[in-house]
Design a protein around this motif. Structure first.
Motif, mmCIF file in Angstrom:
data_model
loop_
_atom_site.group_PDB
_atom_site.id
_atom_site.type_symbol
_atom_site.label_atom_id
_atom_site.label_comp_id
_atom_site.label_asym_id
_atom_site.label_seq_id
_atom_site.Cartn_x
_atom_site.Cartn_y
_atom_site.Cartn_z
ATOM 1 N N TYR A 34 5.924 6.189 11.005
ATOM 2 C CA TYR A 34 4.627 6.479 10.328
ATOM 3 C C TYR A 34 4.775 7.238 9.216
ATOM 4 C CZ TYR A 34 2.003 3.885 13.895
ATOM 5 O OH TYR A 34 1.285 3.327 15.122
ATOM 6 N N ALA A 35 5.318 8.025 9.357
ATOM 7 C CA ALA A 35 6.060 8.927 7.825
ATOM 8 C C ALA A 35 6.897 8.968 6.893
ATOM 9 C CB ALA A 35 6.550 10.451 8.640
ATOM 10 N N ALA A 36 7.631 7.957 7.363
ATOM 11 C CA ALA A 36 8.861 7.176 6.943
ATOM 12 C C ALA A 36 8.335 6.415 6.232
ATOM 13 C CB ALA A 36 10.201 6.928 7.528
ATOM 14 N N THR A 37 7.474 5.683 6.548
ATOM 15 C CA THR A 37 6.621 4.650 5.870
ATOM 16 C C THR A 37 5.463 4.706 5.001
ATOM 17 O OG1 THR A 37 6.675 3.269 8.184
ATOM 18 C CG2 THR A 37 4.782 1.756 6.159
ATOM 19 N N ILE A 38 4.952 5.656 4.815
ATOM 20 C CA ILE A 38 3.451 6.208 3.816
ATOM 21 C C ILE A 38 5.019 6.839 2.645
ATOM 22 C CG2 ILE A 38 2.771 8.253 3.444
ATOM 23 C CD1 ILE A 38 1.436 5.851 5.724
ATOM 24 N N ALA A 39 6.463 7.329 2.528
ATOM 25 C CA ALA A 39 6.905 7.733 1.902
ATOM 26 C C ALA A 39 7.363 7.019 1.774
ATOM 27 C CB ALA A 39 7.914 9.063 3.091
ATOM 28 N N SER A 40 7.586 5.845 2.035
ATOM 29 C CA SER A 40 8.176 4.423 1.281
ATOM 30 C C SER A 40 7.773 3.908 0.461
ATOM 31 C CB SER A 40 8.504 3.562 2.376
ATOM 32 O OG SER A 40 7.286 2.970 2.668
ATOM 33 N N LEU A 41 5.689 4.243 0.268
ATOM 34 C CA LEU A 41 5.125 3.450 -0.746
ATOM 35 C C LEU A 41 5.688 4.106 -2.095
ATOM 36 C CD1 LEU A 41 1.392 4.117 1.141
ATOM 37 C CD2 LEU A 41 2.975 2.046 1.467
ATOM 38 N N ALA A 62 -3.544 6.608 8.343
ATOM 39 C CA ALA A 62 -2.152 7.741 7.469
ATOM 40 C C ALA A 62 -2.525 6.828 6.092
ATOM 41 C CB ALA A 62 -1.206 7.517 7.945
ATOM 42 N N LEU A 63 -2.368 5.638 6.436
ATOM 43 C CA LEU A 63 -2.505 4.546 4.498
ATOM 44 C C LEU A 63 -3.927 5.163 4.234
ATOM 45 C CD1 LEU A 63 -1.017 2.600 3.526
ATOM 46 C CD2 LEU A 63 -2.053 0.822 4.971
ATOM 47 N N ALA A 64 -5.143 5.684 4.629
ATOM 48 C CA ALA A 64 -5.988 5.037 4.597
ATOM 49 C C ALA A 64 -6.282 6.622 3.050
ATOM 50 C CB ALA A 64 -7.365 6.110 5.423
ATOM 51 N N VAL A 65 -5.613 7.425 2.757
ATOM 52 C CA VAL A 65 -5.473 8.461 2.276
ATOM 53 C C VAL A 65 -4.365 7.753 0.613
ATOM 54 C CG1 VAL A 65 -5.012 10.420 3.834
ATOM 55 C CG2 VAL A 65 -2.980 9.394 2.964
ATOM 56 N N ARG A 66 -3.733 6.868 1.230
ATOM 57 C CA ARG A 66 -3.271 6.698 -0.479
ATOM 58 C C ARG A 66 -4.301 5.274 -1.009
ATOM 59 N NH1 ARG A 66 2.076 7.783 0.167
ATOM 60 N NH2 ARG A 66 2.765 6.885 -1.623
ATOM 61 N N CYS A 67 -5.046 4.610 -0.056
ATOM 62 C CA CYS A 67 -5.553 3.336 -0.871
ATOM 63 C C CYS A 67 -7.157 3.874 -1.319
ATOM 64 C CB CYS A 67 -6.148 2.361 0.311
ATOM 65 S SG CYS A 67 -4.443 1.812 0.347
ATOM 66 N N ASP A 68 -8.009 3.184 -1.652
ATOM 67 C CA ASP A 68 -9.105 2.909 -2.150
ATOM 68 C C ASP A 68 -10.495 2.746 -1.200
ATOM 69 O OD1 ASP A 68 -8.729 4.828 -4.686
ATOM 70 O OD2 ASP A 68 -8.415 3.417 -5.904
ATOM 71 N N ASP A 69 -9.204 1.078 -1.176
ATOM 72 C CA ASP A 69 -10.516 -0.366 0.436
ATOM 73 C C ASP A 69 -9.453 0.065 1.020
ATOM 74 O OD1 ASP A 69 -12.265 -1.959 0.280
ATOM 75 O OD2 ASP A 69 -11.577 -3.494 0.088
ATOM 76 N N LEU A 70 -9.581 -0.307 2.344
ATOM 77 C CA LEU A 70 -8.400 -1.004 3.101
ATOM 78 C C LEU A 70 -8.869 -1.359 3.802
ATOM 79 C CD1 LEU A 70 -5.216 -0.819 4.329
ATOM 80 C CD2 LEU A 70 -5.867 2.058 5.429
ATOM 81 N N ILE A 112 0.726 -4.864 0.614
ATOM 82 C CA ILE A 112 0.708 -5.937 1.731
ATOM 83 C C ILE A 112 1.877 -5.128 2.652
ATOM 84 C CG2 ILE A 112 0.315 -7.495 3.453
ATOM 85 C CD1 ILE A 112 -0.584 -8.947 0.699
ATOM 86 N N LEU A 113 0.987 -4.450 3.692
ATOM 87 C CA LEU A 113 1.680 -3.899 5.197
ATOM 88 C C LEU A 113 1.861 -4.144 6.646
ATOM 89 C CD1 LEU A 113 3.001 -1.074 5.974
ATOM 90 C CD2 LEU A 113 1.119 -0.015 6.478
#
Length: 192
Positions: A34-41, A62-70, A112-113
């Motif tokens: 998950y950490a590698a996934t978020i770092a890959s964005l 974890a993804l929510a902190v990088r999106c305004d709407d998820l 899209i993940l």
């Protein structure tokens, strides 16, 4: 029923036996992935994200902190209930019951993940999924594919599934990143 795709009953049985069948909430492997996934964005922030096959919502959080709407989508209601509870403090995170590629949200996304999802689809459904992505991925939007490279019950191997989807999206996306390790691969694609 789509004979080349793992059916919904398989996933429902997994969650009936264990509320976290892949140990998403407790596994060091999952935490590292998950950490590698978020770092890959490639972008620091996304206006609208889609987490396909969100399961119990650990990666979604974890993804929510990088999106305004998820939007997290998942076909198994028991998993969705856990995802809703886990993400209750993030009102910009929504969930819906959908079984891809037959079900798909009718809205645009700039991210899209798909983490360990497409390798459960057969070849014909991967082509359908590519069409769904084409319809909803905003210009300049990113697709992130994460897939375990080990053996699992699926219609097509993990590496082959990722390659098949990338090939089906040819002309729509370019490859920004292709990372491999002994356990999983991460492919980051951008709409051209």
């Amino acid at each position: 029923m789509r004979s080349d795709t793992v059916d919904l009953a398989h996933f429902e049985q997994l969650y009936d036996r264990n509320p976290d069948p892949w140990r998403f909430a407790t596994s060091d492997y999952e935490r590292t992935k998950y950490a590698a996934t978020i770092a890959s964005l490639p972008q620091p922030r996304y206006a609208r994200g889609l987490d396909v096959g969100c399961s119990i919502g650990v990666l979604t959080a974890a993804l929510a902190v990088r999106c305004d709407d998820l939007l997290g989508i998942e076909p198994v209601e028991a998993a969705l209930e856990q995802a809703r509870q886990r993400n209750a403090e993030t009102p910009w995170v929504r969930f819906a019951s959908m079984f891809v590629p037959g079900d798909w949200p009718a809205e645009p996304f700039d991210l899209i993940l798909m983490s360990e999802v497409i390798d459960y689809l057969g070849a014909s459904d991967i082509v359908v999924l590519a069409g769904r992505i084409r319809e909803s991925l905003a210009p300049g939007g990113d697709v992130v594919l994460v897939h375990w490279l080990g053996k699992k019950r699926s219609a097509i191997g993990s590496g082959e599934a990722s390659d098949a989807l990338i090939q089906a999206l040819a002309g729509t996306v370019s490859i920004l990143k292709a990372e491999r390790n002994a356990d999983y691969r991460i492919d980051v694609l951008r709409r051209v």
